[in-house]
Design an enzyme around this catalytic site. Structure first.
Site, PDB file in Angstrom:
ATOM      1  CB  SER A   1      -2.311  44.900  16.861  1.00 36.38           C
ATOM      2  OG  SER A   1      -0.909  45.047  16.761  1.00 36.38           O
TER       3      SER A   1
ATOM      4  CG  ASP B   1       0.535  44.996  24.301  1.00 38.17           C
ATOM      5  OD1 ASP B   1       1.639  44.730  23.796  1.00 38.17           O
ATOM      6  OD2 ASP B   1      -0.438  45.399  23.640  1.00 38.17           O
TER       7      ASP B   1
ATOM      8  CG  HIS C   1      -0.247  42.699  21.171  1.00 37.93           C
ATOM      9  ND1 HIS C   1      -0.436  44.055  21.325  1.00 37.93           N
ATOM     10  CD2 HIS C   1      -0.329  42.473  19.826  1.00 37.93           C
ATOM     11  CE1 HIS C   1      -0.627  44.621  20.152  1.00 37.93           C
ATOM     12  NE2 HIS C   1      -0.572  43.693  19.219  1.00 37.93           N
TER      13      HIS C   1
END
Length: 673
Positions: free
Chosen positions: A535, A616, A648
């Protein structure tokens, strides 16, 4: 399957296979008399590639071992006690749909259904008087009843055409496309037979989800102690849902006789997590003050429902409060919060605002407050969640559960240590180092340098099921990670400092922290090191590739941002990018471009493994493909791993093992082990 050698003493390294097979304890709930704790236990069904949830019970004094309460087909979670302690309610999928069931813990016998609704129950709450139950259901707002929503869904499923039409955002959120349904709050009457009847749509007219999506739960709504009213959290969607953080608290009669009333309209930022004092006079909740900022400090507010006066509790406590619970006498509020690389349980005096930490180093994972004691989940870098009991005022904790004891008894974990160093502007920054499981004094070891996501998060003394340092330690690597500027648990100014400076202060902290670790710990081999992140951590991997290209032998990028411009126009929660980079891209392109990894591809040269989930929608798959394309076109050694069925995060057990095996092979290729 991952394999690990054993030491002469018979102990072995921790592996990714161990990680996914561990039983996971969560959601402790004390009985009204404080004698028992019900909790949820997740085990792994490897063959069917999923987790399975069941309910367990343990005496709160530790006088007996835990025992299972459910073993039927399906998942069982969210245990909640009736006020008299006789019944344990829970959410179960045993009927093929998530519905509420209950167990008689006095007379015994099989569980019986409480709801048999045509739609699945998202989550629920019991009224203290035992007369009603509140449930969240996904419904179409224009439907007059629940059957209408069911019939519409069934009709859609039969359609051959698959096109979806939208006229406003969100079009998708986290890992799901929007279909027009909303999570809405209903109350049902509980009869003498324990069955729930006559659903009443109490959040009707609210154009928003109750609780909020994608991660909202029953902590976002609550009954008053007399059971006559509800307070719930909702964000009005309108056309601004994708860039608004204006969550409000709404009051409504439990019988739906009046429409919801906004209690927090003046605050255009987050208001969340309402709880009533035991006598019903006060309402406490958590609130942010800056609209559009999802990582602002969550202050504790208290409203006197007789006078209407509202004040902040503990205004000088520079931490962001988690879920709240009152003591039985209403004089103390309990919460948990990130704190200097740990996540502790705190007691706060309601009258004075005095704050006391009740737990030491480690991570509190859920808690339940009784009249005399508190039961809480607790984990560290070397053990998963166990349940503990302490007195309400603190003291020596008593361990209540020991799941995984047999497996963990075979394993040696690497020792760990927290350290501090002068980071950006010589401000104190914290980090951790973890030794390899088979550490020997005088030997140097290759290093894994992990960069956490968020960026307003923390990687500290806790047990993680996706980024667990024990796995890398078990592979023979030392591990280093830094809570750079922007991290939580060090004061709000520290957290705020990353805004508009994604590639600035954090990179300085990572560089200084890495240099400090290499100087301080002689077992770290800086010539054989790789950086890994997900991320925001994946963004930083791309930023490092172009701005610190000589630091590491290899990189691993999971769901990382490649191009700030395309990220803004394809992500779902626009409030995040708009806050972090000073507005929409079209209004302030220069701030988005200031630290854009895509602008530095010509400096890239470090081999990189890129991993991404196709579901995601927070950091869309195109970001990972673009990263891989840049690497390939530059002729840099690289590999792309895509999970079509993950978001994600990587959640499925067999995908998790594949993820870890792929990462391990990549590390071995460039670092050895």
């Amino acid at each position: 399957m991952s394999t690990t050698p054993s030491t002469p003493q018979g102990l072995r390294a921790f592996s990714a296979d161990d990680l996914v097979r561990l039983e996971r304890v969560s959601d402790p709930q004390l009985s009204p008399d404080g004698r028992y704790v019900a909790y949820t236990l997740r085990r792994t069904d490897w063959d069917n590639d999923k987790g399975v949830l069941d309910l367990w019970l343990v005496p709160s004094d530790g006088s007996a071992a835990p025992r299972p309460l459910t073993r039927a087909e399906g998942n069982h979670s969210e245990p909640r006690w009736s006020a008299d302690g006789r019944w344990l309610y829970f959410l179960s999928t045993r009927s093929g749909s998530a519905q509420i069931w209950r167990l008689d813990l006095v007379a015994g016998g099989d569980a019986s259904p409480v709801t048999e609704l045509p739609l699945a129950v998202n989550n629920y709450a019991l009224s203290p008087d035992g007369r009603r139950i509140a449930v969240s259901l996904d419904v179409f707002p224009d439907c007059a009843d629940l059957d209408c929503t069911k019939q519409r869904l069934e009709a859609r499923a039969k359609q051959k055409a698959s096109g979806m039409s939208f006229d406003k955002l969100f079009v998708r959120h986290w890992d799901s496309w929007k279909d027009g349904a909303r999570a809405q709050l209903f109350t049902l009457t509980l009869g003498d037979d324990g069955r729930a009847r006559d659903p009443v749509h109490v959040s009707r007219g609210i154009d928003g989800d109750v609780p909020t999506k994608p991660f909202g739960d029953a902590s976002e709504y609550t009954f008053s102690p007399d059971g006559k009213t509800l307070v719930f959290t909702a964000r009005i969607a309108g056309r601004s849902e994708a860039w608004s953080t204006n969550l409000d608290l709404w009051w409504v009669p439990a019988d739906g006789s009046q429409p919801p009333k906004n209690l927090t309209a003046p605050n255009e930022a987050v208001d969340i997590g309402p709880v009533f004092s035991p006598d019903g006079r006060y309402l406490a909740w958590r609130a942010m003050r800056r609209p559009g900022y999802e990582a602002d400090r969550l202050a504790i507010l208290l409203r006197d429902l007789k006078t209407g006066e509202t004040r902040e509790v503990a205004p000088d406590w520079d931490r962001s409060a988690g879920a709240l619970q009152f003591s039985a006498d209403g004089k103390t509020l309990y919460t948990s919060s990130d704190d200097l690389g740990n996540h502790r349980l705190f007691a706060i005096d309601v009258a004075t605002g005095a704050v006391s930490a009740l737990t030491g180093p480690g991570h509190v994972a859920g808690f339940s407050v009784g009249a005399d004691h508190i039961v809480y989940g607790f984990d560290t870098l070397t053990h998963p969640v166990h349940l503990y009991r302490i007195a309400r005022g603190g003291g020596e904790p008593e361990q209540l559960t020991r799941h995984n004891a047999e497996r963990l008894a075979q394993i040696r974990f690497g020792d760990y240590e927290q350290f501090a160093f002068p980071g950006w502007n010589d401000e104190t920054v914290y980090g951790y180092v973890v030794k390899p499981w088979n550490y020997r004094k005088g030997k140097k070891y290759p290093v894994v340098f992990i960069i956490h996501g968020g960026p307003q998060g923390s990687m500290g003394n806790d047990w993680h099921y996706r980024w667990n340092p024990a796995v890398y330690s078990g592979w023979g690597y030392a591990v280093v990670f830094i809570d750079f500027h922007g991290s939580t648990g060090y004061g709000q100014a520290f957290t705020d400092s990353i805004r508009g400076d994604w590639g600035g202060k954090p990179l300085v902290d990572l560089q200084k922290g890495w240099a400090h670790a290499l100087k301080t710990y002689d077992f770290l081999d800086g010539e054989r090191a790789a950086a890994l992140g997900a991320s925001y951590g994946g963004y930083m991997i791309n930023w490092i590739a172009g701005n610190w290209p000589d630091a590491f032998k290899a990189l691993v990028n999971h769901c990382g941002i490649f191009d700030n411009r395309s990220m803004y126009y394809t992500t779902e929660e626009l409030w995040f990018d708009e806050w972090e980079h000073g507005g929409p891209y079209f209004a302030s392109p220069e701030t988005h471009e200031k630290h854009n990894p895509a602008a530095h591809v010509t400096q890239w040269k470090t081999p990189m493994l890129v991993i991404h989930g196709a579901k995601d929608y927070r950091v869309p798959l195109d970001q990972g493909i673009a990263t891989f394309t840049a690497l390939q076109r530059r002729g840099i050694a690289s590999q792309l791993l895509v999970f079509p069925d993950e978001n994600h995060w990587v959640l499925k057990p067999q995908n998790s093992v594949q993820w870890h095996d792929t990462v391990r092979t990549w590390l071995q290729r460039w670092l050895g082990a």
